[in-house]
Design a protein around this motif. Sequence first.
Motif, short mmCIF file in Angstrom:
data_model
loop_
_atom_site.label_atom_id
_atom_site.label_comp_id
_atom_site.label_asym_id
_atom_site.label_seq_id
_atom_site.Cartn_x
_atom_site.Cartn_y
_atom_site.Cartn_z
N VAL A 241 -1.26 10.08 -2.09
CA VAL A 241 0.19 10.12 -2.29
C VAL A 241 0.73 8.69 -2.36
O VAL A 241 0.41 7.85 -1.51
CB VAL A 241 0.89 10.88 -1.14
N TYR A 242 1.54 8.43 -3.38
CA TYR A 242 2.17 7.11 -3.50
C TYR A 242 3.33 7.04 -2.52
O TYR A 242 4.27 7.82 -2.58
CB TYR A 242 2.66 6.88 -4.93
N GLU A 243 3.27 6.06 -1.60
CA GLU A 243 4.24 5.94 -0.51
C GLU A 243 5.41 5.01 -0.83
O GLU A 243 6.42 5.05 -0.15
CB GLU A 243 3.53 5.41 0.75
N GLY A 244 5.25 4.13 -1.82
CA GLY A 244 6.32 3.20 -2.15
C GLY A 244 5.93 1.76 -1.88
O GLY A 244 4.76 1.43 -1.68
N LEU A 245 6.93 0.87 -1.86
CA LEU A 245 6.71 -0.56 -1.66
C LEU A 245 6.85 -0.93 -0.19
O LEU A 245 7.78 -0.49 0.49
CB LEU A 245 7.71 -1.38 -2.47
N TYR A 246 5.91 -1.75 0.28
CA TYR A 246 5.92 -2.25 1.66
C TYR A 246 5.88 -3.77 1.63
O TYR A 246 5.46 -4.37 0.65
CB TYR A 246 4.71 -1.73 2.43
N ARG A 247 6.31 -4.37 2.74
CA ARG A 247 6.17 -5.82 2.89
C ARG A 247 5.25 -6.10 4.07
O ARG A 247 5.26 -5.37 5.07
CB ARG A 247 7.53 -6.49 3.09
N VAL A 248 4.45 -7.14 3.94
CA VAL A 248 3.56 -7.55 5.02
C VAL A 248 4.35 -8.46 5.95
O VAL A 248 4.84 -9.51 5.54
CB VAL A 248 2.32 -8.30 4.47
N THR A 249 4.50 -8.07 7.21
CA THR A 249 5.34 -8.83 8.14
C THR A 249 4.54 -9.78 9.02
O THR A 249 5.06 -10.81 9.46
CB THR A 249 6.14 -7.88 9.04
N LYS A 250 3.28 -9.45 9.30
CA LYS A 250 2.44 -10.35 10.11
C LYS A 250 0.98 -9.93 9.97
O LYS A 250 0.67 -8.83 9.49
CB LYS A 250 2.86 -10.31 11.58
N TYR A 251 0.10 -10.83 10.39
CA TYR A 251 -1.33 -10.51 10.42
C TYR A 251 -1.95 -11.21 11.60
O TYR A 251 -1.41 -12.18 12.14
CB TYR A 251 -2.00 -10.92 9.10
N TRP A 252 -3.09 -10.72 12.05
CA TRP A 252 -3.79 -11.32 13.18
C TRP A 252 -5.26 -10.93 13.13
O TRP A 252 -5.67 -10.08 12.34
CB TRP A 252 -3.15 -10.88 14.50
N LYS A 253 -6.03 -11.54 14.00
CA LYS A 253 -7.45 -11.26 14.10
C LYS A 253 -7.74 -10.69 15.48
O LYS A 253 -7.25 -11.21 16.48
CB LYS A 253 -8.26 -12.55 13.86
N GLU A 254 -8.51 -9.60 15.53
CA GLU A 254 -8.84 -9.00 16.82
C GLU A 254 -10.28 -8.53 16.82
O GLU A 254 -10.92 -8.38 15.77
CB GLU A 254 -7.90 -7.85 17.15
N ILE A 255 -10.81 -8.27 18.02
CA ILE A 255 -12.20 -7.85 18.16
C ILE A 255 -12.33 -6.35 17.96
O ILE A 255 -11.58 -5.57 18.56
CB ILE A 255 -12.75 -8.26 19.54
#
Length: 291
Positions: A241-255
């Motif tokens: 299902v196509y959900e629409g447009l999103y924006r990436v607000t943050k990213y991080w690295k985790e174990i």
Amino acid sequence: MVSSCPNPVKDRSFPKPKQARHVGKKVQHVKGHSQEICCKKVCTFTQEWYDIRRDIGEALKCYRRLRLVKGLRDKVSNNHGMSPERGKCSGLALHKRVASLLKRLGKWVNTTKQIGCVAGVEIGDEFHWRGELCIVGLHSEFQRGIDCIASLNGRTWATSIVDSGRYDSATTSRVSPNEFTYCGEGENPIFGGKKKAKVKDQKLVGGNLALMNNMVDRKPVRVIRKYNHIGNANDSGYKFVYEGLYRVTKYWKEIRGDSGTYVYKFNLVKMEDHQQYDSEWKKKYVWHRRH
């Protein structure tokens, strides 16, 4: 729309695939920057937009019929000088074959990659197979979850992601109905039904780097989500299902808990103008799944 796949034509008569066109869109200002928004209540659709939507419907009908009928695939292949299928064609090979046949028939729509909305596609539109996302211009990768585009200077951005839950314990997670966390690509501990003996750290390259650039440059990304065991699904019990447009607000690295290796996570939030256009069945399903 047509009820069956049209008869193939000779190579010299192929209609040219429709190119991606910015039609029926308005520029809306969202929190200080402009984005192209393509929703029923926001933009005025043109006749050209509806023509492209009709072409998409015809292409999807052709795709589904060719996937099911080997005799029809053989006929199209023979008429267009393509090599015949070898042995039993199934799985990914079958979908690539069908998509290739449709390209020969000139049925692909929105063939130029672009960031933002895709002409003829609305939020809530449903698709049976990953190959269908390719032929309509939503997501051009048959397997990879992140589709990218590069600028002339080599900088890449993500155009779309498919949230299919392939990454086992490091899968995506919902924060709210309009926000979720997406696991980056690479080093999937379970791929193709088999568990890897050794898993390495994910790296900030490829699609992961592209998603980070979307955040830095404030570029929207299309989101397509896979739903299992829902009405109107394909014969394998799922749909996209196509959900629409999103924006990436943050990213991080985790174990990652099961392997002790690092993965990248990206937080995505649905753009404000797109939040109110989800279909009712999906709202209920997501709420039920979260609680």
